[in-house]
Design a protein around this motif. Structure first.
Motif, mmCIF file in Angstrom:
data_model
loop_
_atom_site.group_PDB
_atom_site.id
_atom_site.type_symbol
_atom_site.label_atom_id
_atom_site.label_comp_id
_atom_site.label_asym_id
_atom_site.label_seq_id
_atom_site.Cartn_x
_atom_site.Cartn_y
_atom_site.Cartn_z
ATOM 1 N N SER A 88 0.816 -1.220 0.000
ATOM 2 C CA SER A 88 0.000 0.000 0.000
ATOM 3 C C SER A 88 0.848 1.267 0.000
ATOM 4 C CB SER A 88 -0.934 0.017 1.223
ATOM 5 O OG SER A 88 -0.193 0.024 2.425
ATOM 6 N N THR A 89 2.160 1.135 0.160
ATOM 7 C CA THR A 89 3.035 2.314 0.148
ATOM 8 C C THR A 89 4.273 2.061 -0.707
ATOM 9 O OG1 THR A 89 4.098 1.569 2.201
ATOM 10 C CG2 THR A 89 2.296 3.168 2.403
ATOM 11 N N LEU B 139 -3.990 3.711 4.026
ATOM 12 C CA LEU B 139 -3.975 3.690 2.573
ATOM 13 C C LEU B 139 -4.447 2.360 2.011
ATOM 14 C CD1 LEU B 139 -0.513 5.387 1.836
ATOM 15 C CD2 LEU B 139 -2.746 6.473 2.163
ATOM 16 N N SER B 140 -5.011 2.421 0.817
ATOM 17 C CA SER B 140 -5.290 1.221 0.044
ATOM 18 C C SER B 140 -4.123 0.994 -0.908
ATOM 19 C CB SER B 140 -6.595 1.393 -0.734
ATOM 20 O OG SER B 140 -6.419 2.345 -1.787
ATOM 21 N N GLN B 141 -4.266 0.040 -1.822
ATOM 22 C CA GLN B 141 -3.199 -0.223 -2.783
ATOM 23 C C GLN B 141 -3.429 0.495 -4.110
ATOM 24 O OE1 GLN B 141 -2.067 -4.360 -3.199
ATOM 25 N NE2 GLN B 141 -2.657 -4.826 -1.097
ATOM 26 N N GLN B 142 -4.458 1.322 -4.198
ATOM 27 C CA GLN B 142 -4.787 1.977 -5.459
ATOM 28 C C GLN B 142 -4.632 3.488 -5.348
ATOM 29 O OE1 GLN B 142 -5.164 -0.009 -7.998
ATOM 30 N NE2 GLN B 142 -5.042 -1.749 -6.583
ATOM 31 N N ARG B 143 -4.269 4.101 -6.464
ATOM 32 C CA ARG B 143 -3.993 5.530 -6.489
ATOM 33 C C ARG B 143 -4.893 6.251 -7.496
ATOM 34 N NH1 ARG B 143 -2.130 4.023 -2.522
ATOM 35 N NH2 ARG B 143 0.059 4.039 -1.828
ATOM 36 N N ARG B 144 -4.985 7.537 -7.285
ATOM 37 C CA ARG B 144 -5.652 8.429 -8.227
ATOM 38 C C ARG B 144 -4.673 9.565 -8.519
ATOM 39 N NH1 ARG B 144 -10.991 8.615 -9.159
ATOM 40 N NH2 ARG B 144 -11.415 7.484 -7.222
ATOM 41 N N VAL B 145 -4.570 9.995 -9.765
ATOM 42 C CA VAL B 145 -3.629 11.040 -10.161
ATOM 43 C C VAL B 145 -4.408 12.203 -10.769
ATOM 44 C CG1 VAL B 145 -1.729 11.633 -11.717
ATOM 45 C CG2 VAL B 145 -1.720 9.434 -10.514
ATOM 46 N N ILE B 146 -4.106 13.414 -10.303
ATOM 47 C CA ILE B 146 -4.720 14.625 -10.820
ATOM 48 C C ILE B 146 -3.609 15.503 -11.378
ATOM 49 C CG2 ILE B 146 -6.127 16.657 -10.277
ATOM 50 C CD1 ILE B 146 -6.170 13.863 -7.794
ATOM 51 N N ALA B 147 -3.826 16.075 -12.552
ATOM 52 C CA ALA B 147 -2.816 16.916 -13.193
ATOM 53 C C ALA B 147 -3.448 18.237 -13.609
ATOM 54 C CB ALA B 147 -2.219 16.207 -14.406
ATOM 55 N N VAL B 148 -2.766 19.338 -13.276
ATOM 56 C CA VAL B 148 -3.291 20.668 -13.574
ATOM 57 C C VAL B 148 -2.180 21.525 -14.166
ATOM 58 C CG1 VAL B 148 -4.402 22.741 -12.643
ATOM 59 C CG2 VAL B 148 -4.912 20.507 -11.642
ATOM 60 N N ARG B 149 -2.477 22.169 -15.291
ATOM 61 C CA ARG B 149 -1.525 23.081 -15.918
ATOM 62 C C ARG B 149 -2.020 24.515 -15.772
ATOM 63 N NH1 ARG B 149 -0.465 23.079 -22.334
ATOM 64 N NH2 ARG B 149 -2.560 23.982 -22.248
ATOM 65 N N THR B 150 -1.172 25.396 -15.268
ATOM 66 C CA THR B 150 -1.526 26.799 -15.099
ATOM 67 C C THR B 150 -0.440 27.682 -15.707
ATOM 68 O OG1 THR B 150 -0.478 26.873 -12.913
ATOM 69 C CG2 THR B 150 -2.835 26.344 -12.976
ATOM 70 N N ASP B 151 -0.731 28.967 -15.807
ATOM 71 C CA ASP B 151 0.171 29.918 -16.454
ATOM 72 C C ASP B 151 1.078 30.568 -15.409
ATOM 73 O OD1 ASP B 151 1.367 32.043 -17.855
ATOM 74 O OD2 ASP B 151 -0.340 32.172 -19.214
#
Length: 481
Positions: free
Chosen positions: A19-20, A238-250
């Motif tokens: 999980s880690t 924690l679990s063994q699964q992940r979520r990914v967030i991506a953000v592009r800014t100026d």
């Protein structure tokens, strides 16, 4: 003679669990153009540049009887095709599909019987673009003996440097007898070997006891139908699964806020994170009750002769800051964050962003890895880790293909289901958020919250008079969740 792992490296290996997984990752999006950049070209590029990071062809070898810490040995069955992999999205692939693929890949631990890294060449993105997903174990990238492989793959010019293939040959695989003999020899000749081994062994036992205690506690809670005490929503198992967030800014937006209100771009980034956390917590309703601040660790570069220097010319130290998520005013939040860093700046130990961006190669991936190592040592002292690394403001290339975007994907530590990485590059600021998929099922909302928090700060700096139309800004500051 094989190099022995240091106690802090052994500790990182001991703390890893399903999980880690203790690896850092980076997602980079490229426009191949007319360069011909494809999977075969990536393999050739890695084969040409890997000689600059010899540890990427070594694996961890334990010593029989744990007479000493493990050692780094050449992988006599090193297979570049195993480490450099090929994947694809259904055409035309979206950034949402890319981050879903990334989340699944970073959820999987690396194979400890091989060198601790992987690179994925991802095809099928819209517009003919491709992506590279690289992940390297924290024990591999220490900034002193080894930098991140991605740092040596990129060039400042579309004309790649031709370095030619190296003549690497692995040393023979050490026998158990030679490993034991080396451990005895080091114990007799190196004063620190016995102490380091004892410290590593003791630490491993204590971590095992602590892990067993946590497991027993969770079982007891389940049997007695007793829920955990309420606390921060960004602290938990924690679990063994992940979520990914991506953000592009100026990047220009951050400079606008800095010019109007003072501070640094780093201050504005942390104020943006604070505003995003506040908005996200408010969407959770009762989760906001009693939460006035979020304790964050922000690894920063310092000048300190007493600290261990990296090969990149600076040291990394933890800096703790309380993010005032209770404060409704974005300007007040910014000033409070700036004040937290003021004392550090006045010591003269701070390293200017311009110094970091002048480092040869694309160093942010390496600095993110080192920052995660620092955060791992302090994990009981904070709720959230934010690694922010300034990168070059000119385009970089891999085998002639221009890098368009770059997102850090920081690891999660036990009890910390959210981590944030930030990299500035070529006029933009890129956020990469890693969240536990089960504990924070609504983490995707943090993407829009980050953009809204930045918009709020820019409005406070401009009075809303000089802003581009919202439709144009969306194209300029694309958000992916």
């Amino acid at each position: 003679m094989s190099e022995r792992l240091r106690p802090r490296d052994v500790a990182l290996l001991a703390e890893e669990s399903p999980s880690t997984p203790m690896h850092n990752a980076t997602v980079e999006v490229f426009d191949p153009g007319d360069s011909g950049f494809d999977y075969a070209e990536l393999v050739r590029l890695v084969q040409e540049r890997i000689s600059f990071v010899p540890r990427y062809r070594q694996r961890v070898q334990t010593v029989p009887g744990r007479l000493a810490n493990p050692v780094w040995v050449d992988d006599d069955r090193f297979d570049l095709g195993y480490h450099v992999r090929r994947s694809a999205l259904p055409r035309p692939g979206t950034l949402d599909q890319l981050r879903e693929l990334v989340a699944r890949i970073v959820s999987r631990p690396l194979d400890r019987s091989r060198p601790l890294w992987e690179i994925y060449f991802v095809e099928g993105l819209a517009g003919g673009r491709v992506a590279l997903l690289s992940k390297s174990h924290q024990v591999l990238v220490d900034g002193m003996h080894t930098v991140d492989l991605g740092q040596v793959l990129l060039d400042t010019s579309p004309e790649p440097k031709e370095l030619g293939l190296d003549e690497w040959r692995p040393h023979g695989d050490p026998s158990p007898l030679s490993l034991m003999a080396g451990a005895v020899r080091d114990s007799l000749t190196e004063r620190g070997t016995v102490t380091a081994t004892a410290r590593s062994t003791t630490g491993s036992v204590l971590r095992g006891v602590a892990g067993a205690a946590r497991s027993v506690g969770r079982v007891a809670d389940a049997l007695t139908n007793r829920a955990p005490l309420p606390g921060s929503p960004i602290v938990g198992p924690l679990s063994q699964q992940r979520r990914v967030i991506a953000v592009r800014t100026d990047l220009g937006d951050y400079r606008t806020v800095r010019e109007a209100h003072g501070g640094t771009v780093n201050d504005v980034i942390l104020a943006t994170v604070t505003g995003a956390l506040r908005a996200w917590l408010m969407t959770r309703g009762e989760s906001m009750r009693g939460i006035r601040q979020v304790r964050a660790v922000v690894p920063i570069s310092v000048i300190d002769d007493e600290m261990e220097a990296t090969s990149l010319g600076s040291q990394i130290a933890p800096h703790f800051v309380d993010l005032p998520v209770w404060e409704p005013s974005p300007v007040v939040r910014l000033h409070q964050v700036s004040y937290s860093f003021l004392a550090h700046k006045e010591t003269g130990r701070a390293v200017a962003a311009s110094r970091l961006t002048s480092i040869s190669g694309f160093a942010p991936a390496t600095f993110h890895a080192i920052g995660s190592r620092v955060a791992a040592r302090e994990r009981r002292s904070y709720q959230l880790c934010v690694t922010n690394v300034p990168g070059p403001q000119a385009p970089l290339y891999a085998a002639g293909a221009r890098m368009l975007e770059t997102y850090p994907v920081p690891p999660l530590l036990e009890g910390h289901p959210l981590a944030i990485g930030v990299t500035s590059y070529d006029g933009h600021v890129y956020y990469g958020l890693t969240a536990d998929r089960d504990l924070l099922p609504d983490a995707d909302l943090l993407g829009p919250c980050l953009q809204e928090a930045l918009d709020e700060l820019v409005d406070s700096a401009t009075g809303g008079r000089t802003r581009a139309p919202r439709g144009r800004r969306k194209r300029k500051t694309e958000t992916t969740q």
